[in-house]
Design a protein around this motif. Structure first.
Motif, mmCIF file in Angstrom:
data_model
loop_
_atom_site.group_PDB
_atom_site.id
_atom_site.type_symbol
_atom_site.label_atom_id
_atom_site.label_comp_id
_atom_site.label_asym_id
_atom_site.label_seq_id
_atom_site.Cartn_x
_atom_site.Cartn_y
_atom_site.Cartn_z
ATOM 1 N N GLN A 233 59.743 -8.083 -18.009
ATOM 2 C CA GLN A 233 59.060 -7.015 -17.291
ATOM 3 C C GLN A 233 60.008 -6.279 -16.347
ATOM 4 N N ASN A 234 61.092 -6.942 -15.937
ATOM 5 C CA ASN A 234 62.045 -6.282 -15.038
ATOM 6 C C ASN A 234 63.459 -6.820 -15.263
ATOM 7 N N ILE A 235 63.873 -7.848 -14.478
ATOM 8 C CA ILE A 235 65.281 -8.246 -14.468
ATOM 9 C C ILE A 235 65.789 -8.748 -15.812
ATOM 10 N N ARG A 236 64.941 -9.358 -16.635
ATOM 11 C CA ARG A 236 65.447 -9.901 -17.905
ATOM 12 C C ARG A 236 66.042 -8.823 -18.797
ATOM 13 N N ALA A 237 65.605 -7.595 -18.613
ATOM 14 C CA ALA A 237 66.134 -6.513 -19.445
ATOM 15 C C ALA A 237 67.640 -6.337 -19.295
ATOM 16 N N ILE A 238 68.235 -6.830 -18.184
ATOM 17 C CA ILE A 238 69.684 -6.678 -18.029
ATOM 18 C C ILE A 238 70.445 -7.457 -19.096
ATOM 19 N N LEU A 239 69.798 -8.444 -19.712
ATOM 20 C CA LEU A 239 70.441 -9.198 -20.789
ATOM 21 C C LEU A 239 70.707 -8.326 -22.012
ATOM 22 N N ASN A 240 70.143 -7.119 -22.027
ATOM 23 C CA ASN A 240 70.309 -6.215 -23.160
ATOM 24 C C ASN A 240 71.450 -5.218 -22.963
ATOM 25 N N LEU A 241 72.383 -5.523 -22.064
ATOM 26 C CA LEU A 241 73.530 -4.633 -21.898
ATOM 27 C C LEU A 241 74.204 -4.393 -23.252
ATOM 28 N N GLY A 242 74.392 -3.124 -23.591
ATOM 29 C CA GLY A 242 75.053 -2.772 -24.841
ATOM 30 C C GLY A 242 74.173 -2.820 -26.067
ATOM 31 N N GLY A 324 58.405 7.809 -23.982
ATOM 32 C CA GLY A 324 59.308 8.691 -24.703
ATOM 33 C C GLY A 324 60.727 8.728 -24.184
ATOM 34 N N ALA A 325 60.990 8.079 -23.042
ATOM 35 C CA ALA A 325 62.330 8.107 -22.452
ATOM 36 C C ALA A 325 63.098 6.837 -22.823
ATOM 37 N N ILE A 326 64.339 7.003 -23.264
ATOM 38 C CA ILE A 326 65.188 5.864 -23.596
ATOM 39 C C ILE A 326 65.816 5.345 -22.309
ATOM 40 N N ARG A 327 65.638 4.052 -22.047
ATOM 41 C CA ARG A 327 66.200 3.436 -20.852
ATOM 42 C C ARG A 327 67.356 2.535 -21.249
ATOM 43 N N PHE A 328 68.398 2.549 -20.444
ATOM 44 C CA PHE A 328 69.624 1.830 -20.761
ATOM 45 C C PHE A 328 69.944 0.811 -19.673
ATOM 46 N N VAL A 329 70.578 -0.278 -20.090
ATOM 47 C CA VAL A 329 71.138 -1.234 -19.136
ATOM 48 C C VAL A 329 72.578 -0.801 -18.879
ATOM 49 N N ILE A 330 72.890 -0.552 -17.615
ATOM 50 C CA ILE A 330 74.213 -0.086 -17.228
ATOM 51 C C ILE A 330 74.718 -0.946 -16.075
ATOM 52 N N ALA A 331 75.932 -1.446 -16.182
ATOM 53 C CA ALA A 331 76.538 -2.180 -15.064
ATOM 54 C C ALA A 331 77.126 -1.159 -14.089
ATOM 55 N N ASP A 332 76.702 -1.210 -12.829
ATOM 56 C CA ASP A 332 77.279 -0.291 -11.853
ATOM 57 C C ASP A 332 78.608 -0.809 -11.308
ATOM 58 N N LYS A 333 78.876 -2.080 -11.570
ATOM 59 C CA LYS A 333 80.169 -2.698 -11.310
ATOM 60 C C LYS A 333 80.198 -3.987 -12.117
ATOM 61 N N ILE A 334 81.362 -4.569 -12.309
ATOM 62 C CA ILE A 334 81.429 -5.844 -13.014
ATOM 63 C C ILE A 334 80.740 -6.902 -12.159
ATOM 64 N N GLY A 335 79.699 -7.527 -12.733
ATOM 65 C CA GLY A 335 78.942 -8.541 -12.017
ATOM 66 C C GLY A 335 77.548 -8.121 -11.619
ATOM 67 N N HIS A 336 77.174 -6.857 -11.897
ATOM 68 C CA HIS A 336 75.834 -6.395 -11.510
ATOM 69 C C HIS A 336 75.389 -5.272 -12.435
ATOM 70 N N ALA A 337 74.133 -5.322 -12.881
ATOM 71 C CA ALA A 337 73.611 -4.319 -13.807
ATOM 72 C C ALA A 337 72.282 -3.773 -13.334
ATOM 73 N N VAL A 338 71.961 -2.564 -13.781
ATOM 74 C CA VAL A 338 70.699 -1.904 -13.460
ATOM 75 C C VAL A 338 70.141 -1.300 -14.743
ATOM 76 N N ILE A 339 68.886 -0.892 -14.686
ATOM 77 C CA ILE A 339 68.225 -0.229 -15.819
ATOM 78 C C ILE A 339 67.969 1.208 -15.418
ATOM 79 N N THR A 340 68.391 2.145 -16.244
ATOM 80 C CA THR A 340 68.292 3.545 -15.864
ATOM 81 C C THR A 340 68.151 4.421 -17.098
#
Length: 353
Positions: A233-242, A324-340
């Motif tokens: 629902q929220n933080i687990r989505a960061i596992l989908n980086l790339g 309808g919007a594609i959301r991406f997992v993006i690391a804003d620095k090595i060691g931390h990611a956000v969904i945007t």
């Protein structure tokens, strides 16, 4: 032996990481206390490890699915269902997934659906499945229009990891698994990322202590994230980086042409480039990520014919699409990611390159 726990209340379960685990019948049986076991595997894995598991579980019955991502389908799922029905399997049957991510996902989905849910245990034999797909309860099959679009969240009773199984893994499969290991450093643990940079040679040489630590730390991170957000629902989505970029490559090329980890590796580079374009990640961090991925002989560029149109066509079927919007997992620095979300011009520029 390393013993971790995925903490999910009454559905918590252990992850046992052990060298030579499959050669220890007493240990295997400790986690398989079921009268009726059905092992799902493929011919390749059964030839390598079937006899070892059969020695520990001589009463088990077996189901073989052809080897490869191309068989992670509803047809294979139906094969498992039909065989279970022919066996008169009941709710006290336990399915055992012996193999890589395809077998684990298929078996878990079958366990979730057969008679509305029966127990299953994961015995992952590839690096990718050991550090990623066997932990967390995501089960699914592919559809021609999208990867893992038909499935369920369904947790195993245990995950049994035998490090020795990596010695029979083809180099390309090992590299694909390392993509997921690298991912954990990028999204969650900068110190682990630096450790990977300093241990490329040891990992490629399959030095036992290096491999054990890489697998253990990856599982620790995934267990922490899953315990915090089981159904993504929220933080687990960061596992989908790339993965949004990567799944598009897999779908475009035909599932199995590019290995999942290869596609994710390239996707993580796209994500790093997007982060830099947003003004988040530094150019040096993008270079570190690219260099580490390349050090494990993983692709750093998408297929030559794929551009914006091809990527967007497949990414619109991604599970992270909302309204309808594609959301991406993006690391804003090595060691931390956000969904945007990514601005279309930025996305066009990255994919055009």
């Amino acid at each position: 032996m390393s013993l971790l726990t995925v903490s999910l209340g009454e559905r918590s379960y252990p992850i046992c990481i052990q060298t030579g685990l499959l050669q220890q019948p007493q240990l295997v049986n400790q986690y398989l206390p079921y009268q009726h076991l059905v092992v799902v595997t493929n011919p390749t894995v059964r030839a390598l490890y079937g006899a070892k598991l059969a020695a520990a579980c001589p009463h088990a019955q077996w189901i073989e699915i052809p080897d490869g991502e191309a068989y992670k389908t509803l047809k294979s799922f139906e094969q498992i269902m039909t065989t279970l029905l022919d066996m008169h399997a009941a709710r006290d049957t336990c399915l055992v997934a012996l193999g890589g991510g395809v077998i684990g996902d298929l078996t878990g989905f079958a366990a979730a659906c057969y008679q509305r849910g029966i127990p299953f245990v994961q015995i992952p034999t590839t690096l990718l499945s050991q550090v990623d797909s066997s932990v967390g309860g995501k089960t699914a099959v592919n559809h021609p229009l999208g990867k893992n679009m038909i499935g369920a969240f369904y947790q195993p009773q245990a995950v049994l990891i035998d490090i020795d199984s990596l010695h029979t893994l083809p180099p390309r499969e090992f590299a694909a698994g390392m993509a997921e290991v690298i991912k954990y450093g990028i999204i969650y643990d900068a110190a682990f990322f630096a450790w990977l940079e300093n241990n490329v040679g040891a990992l490629k040489a399959l030095e036992p202590e290096a491999i054990r630590y890489a697998v253990q730390r990856s599982c620790e991170i995934k267990a922490e994230v899953v315990a915090a957000d089981e159904t993504e629902q929220n933080i687990r989505a960061i596992l989908n980086l790339g993965h949004t970029f990567g799944h598009a490559i897999e779908a475009e090329m035909g599932f199995g042409t590019w290995l999942h980890g290869e596609a994710v590796a390239t996707g993580m580079i796209f994500a790093a480039q997007a982060s830099a374009a947003l003004g988040w990640m530094s150019a040096s961090e993008v270079r570190r990520i690219t260099d580490l991925i390349a050090a494990f002989d993983l692709p750093v560029k998408a297929p030559a014919h794929m551009g914006y149109a091809q990527f967007i066509q497949h990414m619109r079927h991604d599970k992270k699409v909302k309204q309808g919007a594609i959301r991406f997992v993006i690391a804003d620095k090595i060691g931390h990611a956000v969904i945007t979300e990514l601005p279309e011009p930025l996305l066009r520029d990255i994919l055009a390159e």
